[in-house]
Design an enzyme around this catalytic site. Sequence first.
Site, PDB file in Angstrom:
ATOM      1  N   SER A  72      85.926 -32.040  29.285  1.00 29.12           N
ATOM      2  CA  SER A  72      86.474 -31.404  30.491  1.00 29.12           C
ATOM      3  C   SER A  72      87.428 -32.328  31.249  1.00 29.12           C
ATOM      4  O   SER A  72      88.523 -31.909  31.646  1.00 29.12           O
ATOM      5  CB  SER A  72      85.345 -30.924  31.413  1.00 29.12           C
ATOM      6  OG  SER A  72      84.435 -31.966  31.663  1.00 29.12           O
ATOM      7  N   HIS A 127      79.142 -29.334  25.248  1.00 29.17           N
ATOM      8  CA  HIS A 127      79.497 -30.098  26.455  1.00 29.17           C
ATOM      9  C   HIS A 127      78.652 -29.578  27.621  1.00 29.17           C
ATOM     10  O   HIS A 127      77.438 -29.603  27.554  1.00 29.17           O
ATOM     11  CB  HIS A 127      81.017 -29.969  26.654  1.00 29.17           C
ATOM     12  CG  HIS A 127      81.598 -30.862  27.704  1.00 29.17           C
ATOM     13  ND1 HIS A 127      81.060 -32.066  28.058  1.00 29.17           N
ATOM     14  CD2 HIS A 127      82.716 -30.722  28.482  1.00 29.17           C
ATOM     15  CE1 HIS A 127      81.786 -32.629  28.998  1.00 29.17           C
ATOM     16  NE2 HIS A 127      82.806 -31.827  29.288  1.00 29.17           N
ATOM     17  N   HIS A 166      75.013 -38.036  22.103  1.00 24.83           N
ATOM     18  CA  HIS A 166      76.172 -38.245  22.981  1.00 24.83           C
ATOM     19  C   HIS A 166      77.339 -38.766  22.157  1.00 24.83           C
ATOM     20  O   HIS A 166      77.133 -39.474  21.163  1.00 24.83           O
ATOM     21  CB  HIS A 166      75.825 -39.249  24.086  1.00 24.83           C
ATOM     22  CG  HIS A 166      76.749 -39.199  25.255  1.00 24.83           C
ATOM     23  ND1 HIS A 166      77.943 -39.885  25.285  1.00 24.83           N
ATOM     24  CD2 HIS A 166      76.685 -38.515  26.436  1.00 24.83           C
ATOM     25  CE1 HIS A 166      78.550 -39.647  26.429  1.00 24.83           C
ATOM     26  NE2 HIS A 166      77.813 -38.808  27.150  1.00 24.83           N
ATOM     27  N   ARG A 207      71.802 -41.101  33.714  1.00 23.13           N
ATOM     28  CA  ARG A 207      71.675 -39.905  34.563  1.00 23.13           C
ATOM     29  C   ARG A 207      70.359 -39.197  34.258  1.00 23.13           C
ATOM     30  O   ARG A 207      69.740 -38.592  35.127  1.00 23.13           O
ATOM     31  CB  ARG A 207      72.873 -38.967  34.331  1.00 23.13           C
ATOM     32  CG  ARG A 207      74.203 -39.601  34.732  1.00 23.13           C
ATOM     33  CD  ARG A 207      75.373 -38.770  34.273  1.00 23.13           C
ATOM     34  NE  ARG A 207      75.421 -38.647  32.824  1.00 23.13           N
ATOM     35  CZ  ARG A 207      76.275 -37.872  32.164  1.00 23.13           C
ATOM     36  NH1 ARG A 207      77.158 -37.155  32.830  1.00 23.13           N
ATOM     37  NH2 ARG A 207      76.263 -37.800  30.841  1.00 23.13           N
ATOM     38  N   ASP A 246      71.841 -33.536  30.323  1.00 22.92           N
ATOM     39  CA  ASP A 246      71.480 -32.115  30.272  1.00 22.92           C
ATOM     40  C   ASP A 246      70.030 -31.883  29.860  1.00 22.92           C
ATOM     41  O   ASP A 246      69.501 -30.795  30.065  1.00 22.92           O
ATOM     42  CB  ASP A 246      72.422 -31.380  29.312  1.00 22.92           C
ATOM     43  CG  ASP A 246      73.857 -31.459  29.795  1.00 22.92           C
ATOM     44  OD1 ASP A 246      74.074 -31.253  30.993  1.00 22.92           O
ATOM     45  OD2 ASP A 246      74.751 -31.744  28.976  1.00 22.92           O
TER      46      ASP A 246
HETATM   47  C1  LIG Z   1      76.802 -34.474  22.211  1.00 23.70           C
HETATM   48  C2  LIG Z   1      77.179 -34.270  20.753  1.00 23.70           C
HETATM   49  C3  LIG Z   1      78.121 -33.075  20.642  1.00 23.70           C
HETATM   50  C4  LIG Z   1      77.904 -35.530  20.263  1.00 23.70           C
HETATM   51  O1  LIG Z   1      78.416 -35.247  18.979  1.00 23.70           O
HETATM   52  P1  LIG Z   1      78.877 -36.414  17.999  1.00 23.70           P
HETATM   53  O2  LIG Z   1      79.627 -37.453  18.751  1.00 23.70           O
HETATM   54  O3  LIG Z   1      79.553 -35.756  16.859  1.00 23.70           O
HETATM   55  O4  LIG Z   1      77.471 -37.054  17.580  1.00 23.70           O
HETATM   56  P2  LIG Z   1      77.121 -37.870  16.282  1.00 23.70           P
HETATM   57  O5  LIG Z   1      78.266 -38.694  15.821  1.00 23.70           O
HETATM   58  O6  LIG Z   1      75.828 -38.552  16.552  1.00 23.70           O
HETATM   59  O7  LIG Z   1      76.902 -36.702  15.205  1.00 23.70           O
HETATM   60  C5  LIG Z   1      76.582 -37.003  13.857  1.00 23.70           C
HETATM   61  C6  LIG Z   1      75.780 -35.863  13.284  1.00 23.70           C
HETATM   62  O8  LIG Z   1      74.527 -35.768  13.980  1.00 23.70           O
HETATM   63  C7  LIG Z   1      74.367 -34.443  14.494  1.00 23.70           C
HETATM   64  N1  LIG Z   1      73.718 -34.481  15.806  1.00 23.70           N
HETATM   65  C8  LIG Z   1      74.097 -35.165  16.888  1.00 23.70           C
HETATM   66  N2  LIG Z   1      73.291 -34.869  17.936  1.00 23.70           N
HETATM   67  C9  LIG Z   1      72.387 -33.988  17.481  1.00 23.70           C
HETATM   68  C10 LIG Z   1      71.314 -33.283  18.068  1.00 23.70           C
HETATM   69  N3  LIG Z   1      71.017 -33.402  19.362  1.00 23.70           N
HETATM   70  N4  LIG Z   1      70.586 -32.435  17.297  1.00 23.70           N
HETATM   71  C11 LIG Z   1      70.886 -32.289  15.978  1.00 23.70           C
HETATM   72  N5  LIG Z   1      71.906 -32.899  15.369  1.00 23.70           N
HETATM   73  C12 LIG Z   1      72.644 -33.742  16.110  1.00 23.70           C
HETATM   74  C13 LIG Z   1      75.799 -33.928  14.658  1.00 23.70           C
HETATM   75  O9  LIG Z   1      75.808 -32.501  14.727  1.00 23.70           O
HETATM   76  C14 LIG Z   1      76.457 -34.489  13.421  1.00 23.70           C
HETATM   77  O10 LIG Z   1      76.061 -33.704  12.313  1.00 23.70           O
HETATM   78  P3  LIG Z   1      77.110 -33.334  11.128  1.00 23.70           P
HETATM   79  O11 LIG Z   1      77.607 -34.659  10.615  1.00 23.70           O
HETATM   80  O12 LIG Z   1      76.281 -32.583  10.158  1.00 23.70           O
HETATM   81  O13 LIG Z   1      78.193 -32.540  11.779  1.00 23.70           O
HETATM   82  C15 LIG Z   1      75.896 -34.056  19.878  1.00 23.70           C
HETATM   83  O14 LIG Z   1      75.034 -35.159  20.028  1.00 23.70           O
HETATM   84  C16 LIG Z   1      75.183 -32.765  20.186  1.00 23.70           C
HETATM   85  O15 LIG Z   1      75.537 -31.714  19.624  1.00 23.70           O
HETATM   86  N6  LIG Z   1      74.124 -32.800  21.095  1.00 23.70           N
HETATM   87  C17 LIG Z   1      73.459 -31.585  21.512  1.00 23.70           C
HETATM   88  C18 LIG Z   1      74.292 -30.861  22.586  1.00 23.70           C
HETATM   89  C19 LIG Z   1      74.264 -31.602  23.895  1.00 23.70           C
HETATM   90  O16 LIG Z   1      73.227 -32.013  24.391  1.00 23.70           O
HETATM   91  N7  LIG Z   1      75.457 -31.740  24.507  1.00 23.70           N
HETATM   92  C20 LIG Z   1      75.599 -32.395  25.817  1.00 23.70           C
HETATM   93  C21 LIG Z   1      76.236 -33.717  25.661  1.00 23.70           C
HETATM   94  S1  LIG Z   1      76.287 -34.608  27.188  1.00 23.70           S
END
Ligand SMILES: CC(C)(COP(=O)(O)OP(=O)(O)OC[C@H]1O[C@@H](n2cnc3c(N)ncnc32)[C@H](O)[C@@H]1OP(=O)(O)O)[C@@H](O)C(=O)NCCC(=O)NCCS
Length: 446
Positions: A252, A282, A328, A337, A383
Amino acid sequence: MVFFRSVAVLSKLRSRLAQQSTALGSARWLQTQSASDLDLHSQLKDLIPEQQIYRFSSELSIVRSLTVLQERLKKLKAENGKVQLGNITVDMVIGGMRGMTGLLWETSLLDPDEGIRFRGLSIPECQKLLPAATPGGEPLPEGLLWLLLTGKVPSKEQVDALSKELQSRSKVPDHVYKAINALPATAHAMTQFTTGVMALQVESEFQKAYDKGLSKAKFWEPTYEDSMNLIARLPVVASFIYRSDHEGGNVSAHTAHLVASALSDPYLSFAAALNGLAGPLHGLANQEVLLWIKSVVKECGENITAEQLKDYVWKTLNSGKVVPGYGHGVLRKTDPRYTCQREFALKHLPADPLFQLVSKLYEVVPPILTQLGKVKNPWPNVDAHSGVLLNHFGLSEARYYTVLFGVSRSIGIGSQLVWDRALGLPLERPKSVTMEWLENYCKKAA
Ligand SMILES: CC(C)(COP(=O)(O)OP(=O)(O)OC[C@H]1O[C@@H](n2cnc3c(N)ncnc32)[C@H](O)[C@@H]1OP(=O)(O)O)[C@@H](O)C(=O)NCCC(=O)NCCS
């Protein structure tokens, strides 16, 4: 003249130094404000054309002062423009620019281990230093806004004056309510919110001034007006919808910065940011967490065992979904947080069954995500906690949560937009390449 100015600055600096908290070893050039300067705009006016950068050696002696910030940026570019900040790898280009340093963002900085710092202050430091409504209470958001905009810790009087000023700016025109009401009742709260922001945009001071022909050096002033009006009016728009949230690289904040780099005004830029915030990876994650926690309770009851919880987490993962509230893009430790909300919950709602479930998840989820082997950060983010707190205080409509995140995010985004224009940052335009280009490049590099 220059001499007298410098002497005045030095004596001001000494008196500010005396006020500085010794507990705050990490605050390098941060100043505590004297109560007399109550007007934020005039403070900024002083700062922007002639930003005074105070740097201290370890003995707190002055090593340099009085530098023009725009000049500092130009000098940095002229003298160090070709310094490399790292290598761009194919992984980074395919992987959403993760870890690629590519953005100037003055107001905050995110450390993978330590979490966010606002103008150099961590969250616990902000809790300690920023004025609160009641002694020992949580800091007021107006204080954070002041800190982000000026880089200085405000006094309670300044925060109170800013609260009054925001109140005086908070009138929302009728057409905004009409625009929101024109949407079908099924519209998501975030769609209503963005519609409200776009309806507010017709009053943009930046657009009016730009249409009249404004010099680039003055861009920051109507940007400031728009940002302040927006911040003041968003809570009113958010409460109308209810009658039915670091650093710049997140989706954002980066979106707002990108859109604003085309000189789109703060309303247009913030509405774009909200559309990013509305995504489930997000800002929508706070809604997703509460819905997910409620689905756990629905299936297993409130007194769920650790084993049942593990099974539920695996069931979620095996169905191809993420565990919301965990992981993250940058952080590699528990989000501060989250920690701060957990401490609040331990103090005010330790017996809340959903809080207890959130605590159990903290024990169960990280080992499972670690076991997956691909998750870079198995720890909870902001979150994972916020929904349970809101639910406890009666705000059970999860589809509304991201709106509140949006209201709070406006403080950081609005402050940075003022500085984007004050620094005269250019149009953002990264280079894109095709997959074939990458393949050919890698072949040549091999
Ligand atoms: C926040 C987020 C989008 C970051 O994504 P990212 O930077 O790509 O994270 P990573 O590099 O650790 O991801 C590597 C893998 O682990 C997975 N992963 C990361 N967090 C995960 C979670 N909470 N549950 C399951 N799988 C997860 C990713 O989907 C990715 O899988 P893929 O290679 O099969 O696509 C991710 O951790 C997520 O989807 N979290 C849940 C949603 C959430 O809480 N969002 C708020 C963020 S403040």
